[in-house]
Design an enzyme around this catalytic site. Structure first.
Site, PDB file in Angstrom:
ATOM      1  N   TYR A 117      37.573  51.704  30.199  1.00 32.63           N
ATOM      2  CA  TYR A 117      37.493  50.355  29.642  1.00 32.63           C
ATOM      3  C   TYR A 117      38.329  49.297  30.356  1.00 32.63           C
ATOM      4  O   TYR A 117      38.200  48.114  30.067  1.00 32.63           O
ATOM      5  CB  TYR A 117      37.837  50.410  28.153  1.00 32.63           C
ATOM      6  CG  TYR A 117      36.764  51.148  27.380  1.00 32.63           C
ATOM      7  CD1 TYR A 117      35.577  50.518  27.061  1.00 32.63           C
ATOM      8  CD2 TYR A 117      36.914  52.489  27.035  1.00 32.63           C
ATOM      9  CE1 TYR A 117      34.569  51.189  26.386  1.00 32.63           C
ATOM     10  CE2 TYR A 117      35.915  53.169  26.369  1.00 32.63           C
ATOM     11  CZ  TYR A 117      34.741  52.516  26.043  1.00 32.63           C
ATOM     12  OH  TYR A 117      33.737  53.186  25.393  1.00 32.63           O
ATOM     13  N   PHE A 160      39.469  53.863  14.700  1.00 34.93           N
ATOM     14  CA  PHE A 160      38.210  53.355  14.102  1.00 34.93           C
ATOM     15  C   PHE A 160      37.054  53.613  15.054  1.00 34.93           C
ATOM     16  O   PHE A 160      37.242  53.963  16.201  1.00 34.93           O
ATOM     17  CB  PHE A 160      38.327  51.863  13.783  1.00 34.93           C
ATOM     18  CG  PHE A 160      38.805  51.003  14.924  1.00 34.93           C
ATOM     19  CD1 PHE A 160      37.904  50.532  15.874  1.00 34.93           C
ATOM     20  CD2 PHE A 160      40.145  50.665  15.043  1.00 34.93           C
ATOM     21  CE1 PHE A 160      38.334  49.736  16.922  1.00 34.93           C
ATOM     22  CE2 PHE A 160      40.578  49.856  16.084  1.00 34.93           C
ATOM     23  CZ  PHE A 160      39.674  49.392  17.029  1.00 34.93           C
TER      24      PHE A 160
END
Length: 409
Positions: free
Chosen positions: A123, A409
């Site tokens: 990322y 999450f």
């Protein structure tokens, strides 16, 4: 071969979810876990890539408020559920989903995006920088005395049903959110994630338990845990696996740990996902008896550089011009003048000479105060263009409390 990238339709959720699980190994998911996942899904924030009738890529976002230095709650898109099927790698599908997603985040007026990564190396090229670390501890409770503080005996502890105690525990959590950068203000429904107790996922531990700590009838802390029994030649040597522990003051926090240290038939306590400055490190008598490790947790990306930098406060007065590179979101490219202190800040475009040069990825890493600009400069990732600017800005970006992501999450 052509593919279509579009927003997920509610009727497609099961197929989309199944393909996501397949990309992560294909293990079957428990019915109750899938029900919680579906309940938390924001369908208008989910993307799918389709090759005919086949779903070959997934990406989603969740709506959170992120606590930043100074205590403000800033809207953040929680990027999650990202996958590409192995048959469709190296075709630009991930890049197209990331680009579409960040454009959507910007359109919604969210200055930040954040994610937790199963493969951290992916990322950075999309502008995400590691902004928080988390601590893992395994404590030898045979050799270490239980933590003590004056007043601990005045705390009442009660074992309760984890689900029945959800409202009390969530109130404790909500009071803690403004006090530490990186914490998440979350939409209703997230509290149920913390009490999922799927038997197939216990890995030898017993049922999930919950203890609440009360002072004068008020719940001021809680711990969720499970016990994994074990024996050796000397007898019982089980492990208390702490899933969550929160408290509103040091005495209650100490009382909860004293309870966990003293559970019968165990010889150790393990806990993951704690702040790197967790008070437990100073409550035990011998840190060598606490096998410690760290790993990255939250990756942060400023989607709107000016709005993101203006949303937080700064530890010391700062006046600096940043030359920001951001090839993936070119609207952030250029020079930004940041002026701020512990009361507030503003950040706007400028034509003035730059003091520091860095990419948006480094801004993400430094944003919550857990990674210093000086450390990034030592790695060659920030360049000082005006002598003295680096030390001053690095100090200003710091945070008294280490930033911490309370849950993934």
């Amino acid at each position: 071969m052509t593919t279509e990238l579009r927003v997920l339709r509610e009727a497609e959720w099961q197929t989309w979810s199944d393909r996501l699980d397949l990309a992560f190994g294909g293990l079957p998911q428990a019915t109750e876990k899938l029900a919680v996942r579906r309940g938390l899904t924001e369908f208008d924030r989910c993307l799918g890539v389709w090759d005919g009738a086949e779903c070959v890529g997934t990406a989603g976002a969740l709506s959170f408020g992120l606590t930043v230095p100074g205590g403000a709650e800033v809207p953040m898109a929680g990027v999650t559920m990202v996958s590409v099927q192995p048959t469709h790698r190296r075709r630009g599908l991930l890049r197209s989903m990331m680009r579409r997603q960040l454009a959507d985040v910007r359109e919604r007026g969210e200055a930040l995006a954040g994610l937790t990564a199963s493969e951290p190396a992916i990322y950075g090229r999309f502008g995400y920088g590691v902004a928080t670390q988390e601590l893992q501890l395994t404590v030898d409770t045979v050799r270490l005395a239980p933590p003590e503080l004056p007043g601990v005996d005045g705390v009442r502890l009660r074992l309760v049903d984890p689900v029945a105690a959800l409202a009390d525990c969530e109130r404790v959590y909500a009071r803690l959110v403004p006090g530490r950068p990186g914490m998440l203000a979350r939409l209703p429904g997230w509290e149920r994630v913390g009490v999922l107790d799927v038997p197939a996922h216990r890995e030898g531990a017993g049922v999930l338990q919950c203890v609440v700590a009360e002072v004068d009838g008020e719940v001021r802390g809680y711990a969720r845990f499970a016990v994994r029994p074990d024996r050796d030649a000397a007898g019982s040597c089980g492990t208390v696996q702490v899933r969550r522990i929160e408290a509103l003051d040091p005495v209650v926090y100490t009382a909860l740990w004293r309870f966990l240290f003293g559970i019968d038939l165990t010889s150790s306590v393990s806990v993951t996902g704690r702040p790197v400055d967790d008070p437990l490190l100073h409550l035990v008598g011998d840190i060598r008896r606490c096998r410690a490790g760290m790993r990255e947790a939250l990756f942060v990306r400023p989607v709107e550089v000016g709005a993101a930098l203006a949303a937080r406060t700064y530890r010391t007065p700062v006046e600096v011009v940043l030359e920001v590179s951001d090839a993936f979101c070119p609207w952030n490219e250029g020079r930004w003048r940041l002026s701020g202190d512990d009361r507030g800040a503003h950040c706007e475009r400028t034509g003035d000479r730059a003091d520091l040069a860095l990419s948006v990825r480094e801004l993400g890493s430094a944003y919550l105060g857990g990674c210093t600009l000086s450390a990034l400069a030592a790695a060659g990732r920030v360049r000082e263009l005006r002598p003295g600017a680096l030390a001053a800005a690095s100090l200003a970006f710091g945070s008294d409390a280490a930033p911490w992501l309370p849950h993934w999450f």
